[in-house]
Structures are given as C-alpha cells and as structure tokens.
Design a protein around this motif. Structure first.
Motif, short mmCIF file in Angstrom:
data_model
loop_
_atom_site.label_atom_id
_atom_site.label_comp_id
_atom_site.label_asym_id
_atom_site.label_seq_id
_atom_site.Cartn_x
_atom_site.Cartn_y
_atom_site.Cartn_z
N SER A 177 0.82 -1.21 0.00
CA SER A 177 0.00 0.00 0.00
C SER A 177 0.85 1.26 0.00
CB SER A 177 -0.95 0.01 1.21
OG SER A 177 -0.23 0.09 2.42
N SER A 200 -0.86 4.52 -0.84
CA SER A 200 -2.01 4.91 -0.03
C SER A 200 -1.54 5.40 1.34
CB SER A 200 -2.97 3.73 0.17
OG SER A 200 -3.45 3.27 -1.08
N ASP A 207 -1.92 5.49 4.85
CA ASP A 207 -2.66 4.77 5.89
C ASP A 207 -1.75 4.51 7.08
OD1 ASP A 207 -1.06 2.52 5.21
OD2 ASP A 207 -2.50 1.90 3.69
#
Length: 323
Positions: A245, A248, A250
């Motif tokens: 990820s 992204s 996060d």
C-alpha cells in the motif's frame, strides 16, 4: 485502512501557542492579495497527483528536507550556481523529485497574482493537498512564509535526518528544530507512502557491522525478501516503504515497524526508545486511531520551523533562482 476525517479549524489553539515566536503565519494569508491562491494549488494537485500518486511521497519528502535546513524557506528549491552548490545537489537531496510540480504551480500563480505567493508556501500547500489526494488527512496550512536567498549543500548534508540514524541522533535533530519525540514518531509515519533505494539498505542486509552480517533488528524473513530484490551492489532497484500500500496514506507503517520490518535503520530505531515504541505499538494496535489527527498537527508544527515573514527574505519570481 481506517478513515481519515477533515479537521476544519482544529489548529487555532496550536497557532496561538506558536504566536509567541517572531515568525507569525496565519490562515488565509492570501485572502486579499490572491484570493484564489489555495484553489489554484489544489486544482493543479488534483489533476496531476491522481495520475502520478507516487509524487505525493516525493513532495512530502521535499517539504521535510526544506524545513530541516534553514527552516521552511524554499531553500531546497534553489538551483546551484557557478559559485555555490545548493541544497538540491547535496547527496541526501539528489533523489528528490517533484520540482516540476512546484514550478508549474508557481507559474500558474504568477500569471494570476505576480510576485505575491512564495515558493515556500506553495511547497507547504502542495504537500498537504497531495496527501489528501491519496487518502490522507486534511490540515489547515497557515501561510505567509517568505523565500530565503541562501542554499548551501553542506548544510543539507549535516542537518537532514539520515536513514542510517539511530534513535539518539534522531531525537537530537528533531529537538534542534523545536519538534518533540512524538513528532518524530508521527512524521516517520510519512513513510507509509513512497519507495526506498536498495543502496540505502545494502549495509543492513549484507555488511551491518563490517563482518558480512545482517542487521539483527530486521525480521529475518523480511530480510530474506529484501535480499531477493536488492542484490549486492545494486544501485538502481527500489523497494516499497510500505509493501502492498505504498501509494495509499494509511496506518500500515506502524504495523510494519512493530513487526521489525521497517525499511530503514531510522524506521527500526523507533523501537529503541520507550516513547516512540509506545506510539508505534499504539497505532499498530488501534489501526491508526489518532494517526490522521497527529500527522496534521505535526505537519503544522514542522511548517513553522525557521520561517521568514514580514520583510524577511523575498517572494521569488521563479522558485529555482533568487530574484
């Protein structure tokens, strides 16, 4: 991935605290001099980061590297001259990307409001909007920075936190800029996006103590995976900071670090201090319950480091050269 919320005007208390410093920024600084400034920045970021999400990590890194050397004055954007090697050409900055983004936004703003919006403010705004575009939090960016006229490569070499740094050095460097140990743990979470070059982890994998060994703080299974990608002497290959990820924004970074899978030594170092270790474990255990809010607050604090305001510095016409 936990959801990130819009934080509105949550930073007024922080701004009051910062008001005791000589440098006073403010929300909506360009509301009269260039009313659409932030919208112009946002529109450009929305059009371009969507197609190149990896630029978000590059811009965040550039903003970080700017603020840690001479403060957030846009000095990292200046190009070298025959008489001076600028920060941009220091070894830690030679892999920086995204200068074209800042230049394009500056050009758009110069057409609308000539000589009004500083390059240092543009960098801070683009960093915020790029993070938002890839699923991260929104934070209000106080503006009013002016651009510095000095950029020295050696200052970047010695003042920027290194991916090889231990926790003692990292804490000292953050403290020197007015940032806390918590800010260190929070801003390290920016490594949830982006990539790292194999050259930066080669010693961890193959020669950690000079005896052909692997860094014992690195999870052995993860080390084995990295060795498959990063062969000895490999200088071109890159690996994901947050595998699976890395595009992204996060909280997975903290789960990875807690499992001893932080890519850099500086990531693993967060487990070597009680306060940073507790923060890593808390975010890992709670799926980043406070990470979004914490990150926005720490970015605002970082954005105040050594800023020039009032009649200090200048408003560059082009970000790569002084007026």
């Amino acid at each position: 991935m936990s959801g990130f919320r819009y934080f509105g005007m949550m930073f007024f208390c922080l701004l009051v605290f910062m008001g005791s410093t000589e440098a006073q920024l403010q929300l909506g600084f360009y509301s009269r001099s260039c009313p659409n400034a932030e919208r112009i920045v946002q529109d450009y970021v929305n059009r371009h980061i969507h197609n190149a999400p990896s630029l978000a990590a590059a811009i965040i890194r550039m903003h970080f590297h700017d603020c840690f050397v001479r403060g957030c004055d846009g000095s990292v954007l200046l190009s070298s001259t025959k008489k001076n090697q600028a920060e941009k050409d220091a070894i830690p900055n030679q892999t920086l990307r995204g200068f074209n983004v800042i230049d394009a936004v500056k050009s758009a703003l110069e057409k609308k409001c000539p000589g009004v919006v500083s390059c240092s403010d543009i960098l801070a705004l683009v960093a915020r909007d790029a993070v938002l575009m890839i699923g991260g939090p929104h934070w209000d960016v106080p503006t009013g920075r002016r651009d510095g006229r000095v950029s020295i490569a050696n200052e970047a070499l010695f003042n920027l936190p290194s991916p090889f740094a231990n926790i003692t050095v990292l804490k000292q460097q953050f403290s020197a800029t007015g940032l806390s140990v918590k800010d260190l743990a929070v801003l390290s979470g920016g490594h949830t996006i982006g990539i790292g070059h194999c050259t930066l982890i080669s010693n961890r994998l193959y020669n950690f103590t000079g005896k052909g060994d692997t860094d014992p703080s690195l999870d052995p299974r993860y080390a084995a995976q990295l060795k498959k990608k990063c062969k000895p002497g490999n200088s071109n290959t890159v690996v994901e900071m947050d595998p699976g990820s890395f595009k992204s924004f996060d909280e997975d970074y903290y789960t990875i670090v807690a499992k001893r899978r932080g890519l850099f030594q500086s990531d693993s170092a967060l487990l070597d201090d009680a306060e940073t270790r507790d923060y890593v474990r808390f975010q890992s255990r709670t799926q980043g319950s406070t990470f979004a809010q914490d990150f926005g607050e720490s970015m605002v604090k970082m954005g105040y480091i050594g800023v020039l305001t009032g009649k200090q510095g200048e408003i560059r016409k082009r970000c790569a050269v002084v007026n």
